[in-house]
Design an enzyme around this catalytic site. Structure first.
Site, PDB file in Angstrom:
ATOM      1  N   CYS A   1      -5.610   2.113  -4.857  1.00 25.84           N
ATOM      2  CA  CYS A   1      -5.215   2.732  -3.604  1.00 25.84           C
ATOM      3  C   CYS A   1      -6.195   3.858  -3.285  1.00 25.84           C
ATOM      4  O   CYS A   1      -6.170   4.899  -3.952  1.00 25.84           O
ATOM      5  CB  CYS A   1      -3.799   3.289  -3.741  1.00 25.84           C
TER       6      CYS A   1
ATOM      7  N   CYS B   1       0.819  -1.207   0.000  1.00 24.48           N
ATOM      8  CA  CYS B   1       0.000   0.000   0.000  1.00 24.48           C
ATOM      9  C   CYS B   1       0.856   1.262   0.000  1.00 24.48           C
ATOM     10  O   CYS B   1       1.050   1.920   1.021  1.00 24.48           O
ATOM     11  CB  CYS B   1      -0.983   0.051   1.154  1.00 24.48           C
TER      12      CYS B   1
END
Length: 436
Positions: A365, A187
């Site tokens: 994301c 991430c």
């Protein structure tokens, strides 16, 4: 259900549909052995149970708890509580599937065997490797012991995520420093999401005027995909945030509240930043068991075909998620899309047919930019936007925040982990009325 050292037995009440948890099961051979009980491992074991039957599937995973890590960004900013992020592994393990509660110690693909740390040898016909990546706080001088001091936290670990929130609440005046390491990460947006949330919190509590907010990143860019990076630069300028590119954290002197960074463009040059709050994103690296096995590429990541997720040298080995060398951003959204592809690949191989579905590198994301806005970045292997909705997702939107905070956790527990959610691919065409 519990186990003695050598054999599995059910306790007085036989609950046949529960998974059996074993340290050393009587049955040592499995048609489908899954290494890792994270998002990729659990999702694939649920899919394999449906494909070949629960009796033929085993999962090796030592942890008693399973965490939905994407929510830790919001936990670190006080918007969610940490308890909501975890559930017992027993509750997410597909019923009937064998749970081997151990660590993987060694993988021997030449003999189709896996050794666990309690001495058990498991053999397999097919292997799915979903072991995730390794966090390396210890590669920063002064960590992890520095976390015993106040004013420092990290949203990347269950042990340190609440320390981030404490540091934010206790902020008085000075530098708030947020870091991004000089390694691949999972991430890649998370290290800056907590900065935007901290900025919003300090404004809300009237402390922003006394704060100097800094994002020190090893990268030469703010975000890898230009479309979203442009929007983020606008936010950075508008909110008076300071971005220092090519700055890599190498030391934390927690007793003095000092963080030392190296300048990656000028080797040997270091700079010391005092902090009132420090959020650390640790260096990360490949799983060490994979790194020490014939399955690894030169850098230590699982070496798989980027189109069909089959290992490049062992055709009965498959990979998914953060442990692989797929050239896309390591996210939960990527795992979801990969589960659908890998399910298809394995079902074809079991029928002696060639894999026919290609993974496009889809990853996503949700860039949280405040307590009620998100920029939903979605893109492919080429860093080209691959957006689900027929609107410009580079804009901050309230709807996307609710999706991140409220819808996505539900989709994770009840969709991805049960093998029913394989990413938004099929819906994208629908929402774009066939245009994409």
């Amino acid at each position: 259900l519990c186990c003695s050292a050598k054999q599995c037995y059910s306790s007085g009440i036989a609950i046949s549909n529960l998974h059996t948890s074993c340290h050393a099961s009587a049955k040592q051979h499995y048609k489908m052995l899954v290494l890792g009980g994270g998002s990729g491992g659990i999702a694939m074991s649920a899919r394999m149970k449906r494909l070949i039957g629960a009796d033929n599937v085993a999962v090796v995973e030592p942890s008693e708890m399973h965490y939905y890590q994407p929510i830790w960004t919001l936990v670190g900013a006080g918007a969610k509580n940490v308890a909501s992020s975890g559930r017992p592994t027993a509750s997410v393990m597909p019923s009937g599937v064998k749970w081997v509660k151990s660590n993987v110690q060694e993988i021997n693909p030449d003999t189709n065997t896996v050794q666990t740390d309690d001495g058990t040898e498991l053999s397999y016909e097919y292997l799915i490797v979903a072991l995730g990546l390794q966090l390396h706080y210890e590669k920063i001088k002064g960590l992890p012991e520095g976390f015993e001091h106040p004013k420092i936290g990290s949203n990347y670990s269950i042990k340190t995520v609440e320390k981030t929130w404490k540091a934010l609440q206790n902020f008085k005046e000075g530098n708030a420093v947020f870091t991004f390491p000089n390694t691949p990460v999972k991430c890649a947006g998370a290290p800056q999401k907590i900065m935007y949330l901290s900025d919003a919190y300090l404004r809300k509590t009237g402390k922003r005027a006394k704060a100097n907010i800094m994002y020190n990143t090893s990268l030469p860019v703010l975000f890898a995909v230009k479309k979203y990076a442009d929007s983020l630069w606008d936010i950075v300028k508008h909110r008076d945030l300071h971005v220092n590119l090519r700055h890599n954290l190498i030391e934390v002197r927690a007793d003095k509240q000092e963080a030392v960074f190296e300048n990656l463009d000028k080797p040997g040059e270091t700079k010391v930043f005092e902090y009132e709050m420090l959020h650390v994103t640790p260096p990360m690296g490949p799983n060490l068991v994979i790194k020490g096995s014939p399955l690894a590429d030169e850098a230590g990541w699982l070496d798989i075909n980027k189109d069909n997720l089959v290992h490049k040298r062992y055709p009965n080995v498959f990979g998914i998620g953060d442990c692989t060398n797929l050239p896309t951003s390591k996210t939960g959204a990527a795992v979801a899309a990969q589960t659908a592809i890998l399910h298809r690949t394995i079902s074809r191989i079991l029928k002696n047919e060639k894999p026919d579905k290609k993974y496009d590198g889809y990853t996503s994301c949700p860039l949280v930019t405040s307590y009620n806005t998100v920029i939903l970045a979605e893109f492919d292997y080429n860093g080209q936007p691959l957006e689900t909705f027929p609107i410009n997702q580079a804009k901050e939107r309230r709807l996307m925040y609710h999706m991140k905070a409220d819808l996505m956790p539900h989709l994770y527990w009840h969709g991805l982990l049960t093998g029913l959610w394989g990413g938004p691919g099929p819906y994208r065409k629908l929402l774009h009325l066939g245009m994409k």
